[in-house]
Design a protein around this motif. Sequence first.
Motif, PDB file in Angstrom:
ATOM      1  N   LEU A 159       0.849  -1.188   0.000  1.00 16.50           N
ATOM      2  CA  LEU A 159       0.000   0.000   0.000  1.00 16.50           C
ATOM      3  C   LEU A 159       0.888   1.241   0.000  1.00 16.50           C
ATOM      4  CD1 LEU A 159      -2.696  -0.974   2.653  1.00 16.50           C
ATOM      5  CD2 LEU A 159      -2.817  -1.150   0.162  1.00 16.50           C
ATOM      6  N   PRO A 160       0.524   2.282  -0.679  1.00 16.12           N
ATOM      7  CA  PRO A 160       1.335   3.507  -0.700  1.00 16.12           C
ATOM      8  C   PRO A 160       1.293   4.191   0.651  1.00 16.12           C
ATOM      9  CG  PRO A 160      -0.745   3.884  -1.798  1.00 16.12           C
ATOM     10  CD  PRO A 160      -0.701   2.424  -1.517  1.00 16.12           C
ATOM     11  N   PRO A 161       2.326   4.972   0.972  1.00 13.41           N
ATOM     12  CA  PRO A 161       2.321   5.716   2.253  1.00 13.41           C
ATOM     13  C   PRO A 161       1.165   6.720   2.280  1.00 13.41           C
ATOM     14  CG  PRO A 161       4.529   5.650   1.311  1.00 13.41           C
ATOM     15  CD  PRO A 161       3.620   5.121   0.252  1.00 13.41           C
ATOM     16  N   MET A 162       0.656   6.966   3.480  1.00 11.78           N
ATOM     17  CA  MET A 162      -0.499   7.847   3.673  1.00 11.78           C
ATOM     18  C   MET A 162      -0.005   9.153   4.269  1.00 11.78           C
ATOM     19  SD  MET A 162      -3.239   5.092   5.180  1.00 11.78           S
ATOM     20  CE  MET A 162      -4.568   6.259   4.961  1.00 11.78           C
ATOM     21  N   LYS A 163       0.109  10.183   3.415  1.00 16.29           N
ATOM     22  CA  LYS A 163       0.560  11.512   3.825  1.00 16.29           C
ATOM     23  C   LYS A 163       1.916  11.459   4.535  1.00 16.29           C
ATOM     24  CE  LYS A 163      -3.642  14.218   3.956  1.00 16.29           C
ATOM     25  NZ  LYS A 163      -4.461  15.133   4.746  1.00 16.29           N
ATOM     26  N   GLY A 164       2.838  10.685   3.990  1.00 20.31           N
ATOM     27  CA  GLY A 164       4.182  10.593   4.554  1.00 20.31           C
ATOM     28  C   GLY A 164       4.316   9.577   5.666  1.00 20.31           C
ATOM     29  N   ASP A 165       3.211   9.002   6.152  1.00 22.19           N
ATOM     30  CA  ASP A 165       3.315   8.004   7.212  1.00 22.19           C
ATOM     31  C   ASP A 165       3.615   6.640   6.597  1.00 22.19           C
ATOM     32  OD1 ASP A 165       2.705   9.977   8.982  1.00 22.19           O
ATOM     33  OD2 ASP A 165       0.559   9.508   9.044  1.00 22.19           O
ATOM     34  N   PRO A 166       4.640   5.929   7.087  1.00 23.16           N
ATOM     35  CA  PRO A 166       4.958   4.611   6.508  1.00 23.16           C
ATOM     36  C   PRO A 166       3.899   3.585   6.880  1.00 23.16           C
ATOM     37  CG  PRO A 166       6.358   5.082   8.400  1.00 23.16           C
ATOM     38  CD  PRO A 166       5.603   6.334   8.128  1.00 23.16           C
ATOM     39  N   ILE A 167       3.835   2.501   6.093  1.00 24.07           N
ATOM     40  CA  ILE A 167       2.858   1.431   6.271  1.00 24.07           C
ATOM     41  C   ILE A 167       3.603   0.177   6.705  1.00 24.07           C
ATOM     42  CG2 ILE A 167       1.052   0.054   5.208  1.00 24.07           C
ATOM     43  CD1 ILE A 167       0.345   2.962   5.553  1.00 24.07           C
ATOM     44  N   LEU A 168       3.149  -0.396   7.824  1.00 23.00           N
ATOM     45  CA  LEU A 168       3.642  -1.693   8.294  1.00 23.00           C
ATOM     46  C   LEU A 168       2.576  -2.747   8.048  1.00 23.00           C
ATOM     47  CD1 LEU A 168       5.267  -0.647  11.691  1.00 23.00           C
ATOM     48  CD2 LEU A 168       6.336  -0.787   9.438  1.00 23.00           C
ATOM     49  N   TYR A 169       2.982  -4.019   8.109  1.00 24.26           N
ATOM     50  CA  TYR A 169       2.069  -5.123   7.839  1.00 24.26           C
ATOM     51  C   TYR A 169       2.207  -6.145   8.945  1.00 24.26           C
ATOM     52  CZ  TYR A 169       2.216  -2.978   3.227  1.00 24.26           C
ATOM     53  OH  TYR A 169       2.165  -2.101   2.193  1.00 24.26           O
ATOM     54  N   THR A 170       1.063  -6.725   9.296  1.00 26.69           N
ATOM     55  CA  THR A 170       1.018  -7.804  10.287  1.00 26.69           C
ATOM     56  C   THR A 170       0.440  -9.036   9.629  1.00 26.69           C
ATOM     57  OG1 THR A 170       0.744  -6.250  12.109  1.00 26.69           O
ATOM     58  CG2 THR A 170       0.109  -8.521  12.511  1.00 26.69           C
ATOM     59  N   LEU A 171       1.173 -10.146   9.666  1.00 27.01           N
ATOM     60  CA  LEU A 171       0.747 -11.419   9.092  1.00 27.01           C
ATOM     61  C   LEU A 171       0.364 -12.351  10.229  1.00 27.01           C
ATOM     62  CD1 LEU A 171       0.425 -13.379   6.675  1.00 27.01           C
ATOM     63  CD2 LEU A 171       2.833 -13.996   6.992  1.00 27.01           C
ATOM     64  N   GLN A 172      -0.866 -12.898  10.164  1.00 30.70           N
ATOM     65  CA  GLN A 172      -1.347 -13.854  11.147  1.00 30.70           C
ATOM     66  C   GLN A 172      -1.573 -15.195  10.495  1.00 30.70           C
ATOM     67  OE1 GLN A 172      -4.772 -12.426  13.192  1.00 30.70           O
ATOM     68  NE2 GLN A 172      -3.602 -10.925  14.399  1.00 30.70           N
ATOM     69  N   CYS A 173      -1.327 -16.247  11.261  1.00 26.48           N
ATOM     70  CA  CYS A 173      -1.426 -17.629  10.755  1.00 26.48           C
ATOM     71  C   CYS A 173      -2.272 -18.425  11.731  1.00 26.48           C
ATOM     72  CB  CYS A 173      -0.028 -18.235  10.605  1.00 26.48           C
ATOM     73  SG  CYS A 173      -0.037 -19.984  10.134  1.00 26.48           S
TER      74      CYS A 173
END
Length: 1244
Positions: free
Chosen positions: A1114-1128
């Motif tokens: 996903l692109p950054p939102m107004k300069g805020d970086p995007i992290l991801y959480t993967l659940q299994c």
Amino acid sequence: MGAVSEMMEVLMMAVLGENRSQSPLPGECRFYDSDFHKSEVILVQVNPGEAFTIRREDGQFQCITGPAQVPMMSPNGSVPPIYVPPGYVSQIIEENGVRRVLVLPQQPEFHPGGHSPLHHPPPPPHAHLPAFIPHPAMMPPPPHLYTGMAGGDMSSQYISQYHPAHIYSEQVSTDSHPQHGRPLFAHRDDRTSKTYERLQKKLKDRQGGGGGGGGVGQEKDSTPPSPQKTCSSPPTVDVHNGVAGIGLEAEPGQLNPAVVDSCKQTARGRKGESGELDEDARALQALLSTISTPVVSDIQARGAVASWVAPARPESENVSVEDGRGPPEPLSYEVSISPTGKDGKYTTVYCGEELSATLEDLRPATDYHVRVQAMSSCLQGSPSEAVSFTTSCSEPDLPNAPRKASGTKNTLVLQWKAPCDNGSKIQNYILEWDEGKGTGIYEECYYGPQKQYRVTKLSPASRYSFRLAAKNDMGLSEFSEVVDLFTSCSVPLPPFPPELEMTGVTWLCMKWQRPTSSPKEDDINYVLEMEEEGSGYGFQPSYNGDELSCTVRNLHRSTKYKFRVAAYNSEGKSNPSQVAEFITNPDRPSSPCRPVIRGKVLPNSFKMAWEPPKDNGGAEVTKYVVELSEGLSGLSWELVYSGPAGEHVCEGLKPGCSYQTRVYCMSEGGQSPLSETLQVQTPAVPPGPCQPPRLVGKPKAREVQLRWGPPNVDGGSVVSCYSIEVSGPQSEESREVHQGPELDCSVGGLMPGKTYSFRLKAANKAGFGPLSERCEVTTAPGAPEQCKAPSTTCKSPSCVVVSWEAPPCNGAPVTEFRLEWGAAEGSMQVCYSGPGLSHEIKWLLPATNYFCRIQAGNLAGLGPFSEAVLCQTPCSVPAAVSSIHALKESALRRQEAPADEDEEDEDDGSRTPPLYSPSSCLGLSWEPPCDHGSEITSYLIDLGERQPVAVGPVTKHIIQNLQPDTSYRIRIQALNSLGAGPFSHTFKLKTKPLPPQPPRLECTAFSHQTLRLKWGDGPAKAAASDALQYQLQMGDKSGRFLSLYKGPCHTHKVQRLNESTSYTFRIQAFNEAGEGPFSTVYTFTTPRSPPVPVKVPKVERLDDNSCEVTWEALPPMKGDPILYTLQCMMGNSEFKQAYKGSATSFHVQNLQPNSDYRFRVCAIRQCQDAPELSGPYSPTVTLSPQRSDVAVGAGASASGSRAGVESNRSRRSMTDEQCAFLLLMVFAVIAILIAFVIQYFVIK
């Protein structure tokens, strides 16, 4: 029905038409019409050892064992629906007008299966006709009640007779496949076979002997025709545990409309082909029973998705044109779930033609079983195997508000109950309070696992607000409702003595005051004690409560009572107040005795007397009131006496008239009822004097015609005779010239030109009355000569005096002069008629020409008119202004400012013309009045208390510098050179109020794209006709304000905003008085928005123990970086976090073979100056274990593993661009085909 060994006969006996109204039926029990049009009672004969089960009106099941006859009601005369148990068939026999429905066992060769399909009657053509129900009056007492069927198959002896089966069918017998695919075979003993043969022989004998069911040309062995031949393939309803209905809540006889239409079409196409119909039904039901087990996916805390595979149709059904049958009907599916186990009660949650359904409104952490059932052609197959699944856990439910267990002046002990944990144990409770400030801001006062807490160091008699929340591993629940609790205080002081508000005969209403030293938050109750004078019981409590007033009832009249009041609270009871004494009112007395006559009744009076009442009501009688009514109707009563005496003389009565009189008395207790009436008749007297007789027409020389009227007073008797007396001019003696009952007469023998006097008297049964006044009549006078021209004298502009002289009378004195007056010589009218020689004419118009003439008359007639005389009135002041109007707001336009008289002001130039406001100005317009010969020079406007305003000769003017919202009484006066005219009528006008002030603007709800603003105290929605309206404006980047809303509402939602951005607003109110000022600028800021959901991740297996999961970035939102959480999640366990970072792929290792894994991804926005914002999780993707064996056979492929199906679907899934391209191509092909059809078939 149980094991039916012999047979069952249902006898239909017609009941007379009047019985139809004695069997009211519920509206939900409806059935179809037939050729019978009268109510019938059906006796169901139950043989020994058998059972008959029905459903009553309250929904319960009732089982009746034989031998018995059960009466059933059929209001429309149709044969009731009889359920056919497995292995039996129904058949109708009509003999001697009695129709019998036989339930017979089937031949073994016709029943390879163990259960017959459940057939239902065709849909009713008229939904308003009542169905077959039990007769309420003849119903035997229920020996057994079966109120519910939780699970399992219901025995055939408990199948309700409300669920219809074959009705008027011709021995239809079909088989159905069992629910679980196990073949069952029918076994008949010798007794059953013999019974079947005996009944078949009896049936053939009746048909051959010419029974009611046979006809001419009918075959010998065929079944007699039924009264209704429209039976078709039965419609499909949900059948579970022997109960028919849509789901578990459908009523008997209610069918799906779509299924009903399908059944009607099938019936018209297959009428009379019972053998082919049963064979098709068995084949279709066998196909529907092969549906596979459903697959449950996307399991959440309160929902899941169930999907299944449609049964495969054989190729023989696809070829239907040659056989004359239409294409196969579409399949529909019914999904039901059970939260009580595999064999528990199932509830239908979906019914349609789709191959998947969303299960909603589920409970968290709950085991469910789901199954699916296929339906088509009015039939339904057996349910599939039930598959189980468990919903996920969630945060606890909303707890109840804490309660007060105990408390003192400085402490409160609170307790609460644990809410539902939704699958995860509650670990802690959070108790918050407002610290007694009442500001609505809550602080945490307790955090822990206990269910009670003691709050200390509190203030006495104070209020504290508390709320509670529960927390488990899944999160924090919502806070409970706010509860207000109070601490105790000291014992209250003695209150003031009670005060009397109102008093009655048997009640006293008192009030008292709250002790001044007790705070308002303290809950104080009061005890009112009463002591009756002379009772000897002392003070007894009569009221105990928290009210400050009380009404004590059931007291004695005119009795003294003592009262005192004491206050108490949780700390104790105060001393009683001082004693107050009150006395109840006395009751009203009873009615006096009937009045009597004393002495002789005179023509104008009589004397009456009466006795006092027997019961004075506890107080002395103060006065008696006598009422009198003229006549015997008693409609109008007049008060003739009021005083303490016991007798009265009624005077001023009419002779010969009937009167009624009555008496009532008054005391401190009120007014007594009326006494009995006394009727009195006064004696009659001679009539009173008559009016003088009057002359009729002109007198002749020797005869005059007289007429008169009856006297005003007849003396109480009807007038029967009149007498006329006449006297000559020189003689005082009178003589009678007429006597009789007539009201007119002709008197002859008179001298011409002489004056005679006539008098009249009347007589009744009491005698003649007095003579009337004289009436003088002169006979045969001559008309006077022409008068001289009159003379006129102007006394004022509106008044003229006309005088004239008397002409010769010609033997008779002039008795009348007639003056005619008019503005034109040919249109004059009589303005005076009398004996005078002058007349004053008023209300004339100034400066106007008038004409007049005079005429004299005597008893002989009128003389000729004199010559006309011209008279001109002088000029005068103007007339009053007649019509005044208020100028509209559109007429209040800018006008030029008046120039000052000084030359310096003239050099300065013209000023800016002011805008007249309706709040301080009033515009007037009027019509100019008549000037009365002198031109109007000015007008004077009177405003009441203000200084009058003088204006020139204009008809419009605007009054300025007035008070807003004030009424003014205005009148206008016109002026000319002769003076001021009269004022006009008062005209009331009111200035409008000042424009309203702006309201306070608030933000009640917000999101990252919207703001909901509220102002004022009115409702959220208002009518467009409201007087007060608002204009909301928002500022842009350049500082300008743009209008967002204009109307009467008090709320507005601003949309399409940017996240984390401040916006400025201002508001303005306006009404009919104008637009008010704008408010101060308000600034509201939108919050940050969470990231959007991530698309379904892709899983690629690397080896047996590892795989790689990738997802789109996903692109950054107004300069805020995007992290991801993967659940299994492995199998049916809970989801666990496997990775958190900024990468878009992750290598998962240490996987267990032969296990299913599910993955999902969530995006997290990492804000710089705020906590992280988590977005929703993506749909789950499943990683199935690798299988080396290939499933063989159609059954194995149909019941493949759930992981394999989802894996194949994930491999076959297309991207968004591919799906859009495919839809575009399909629409293009359809458009080309439609254009071709229109070109070929429509245009050509």
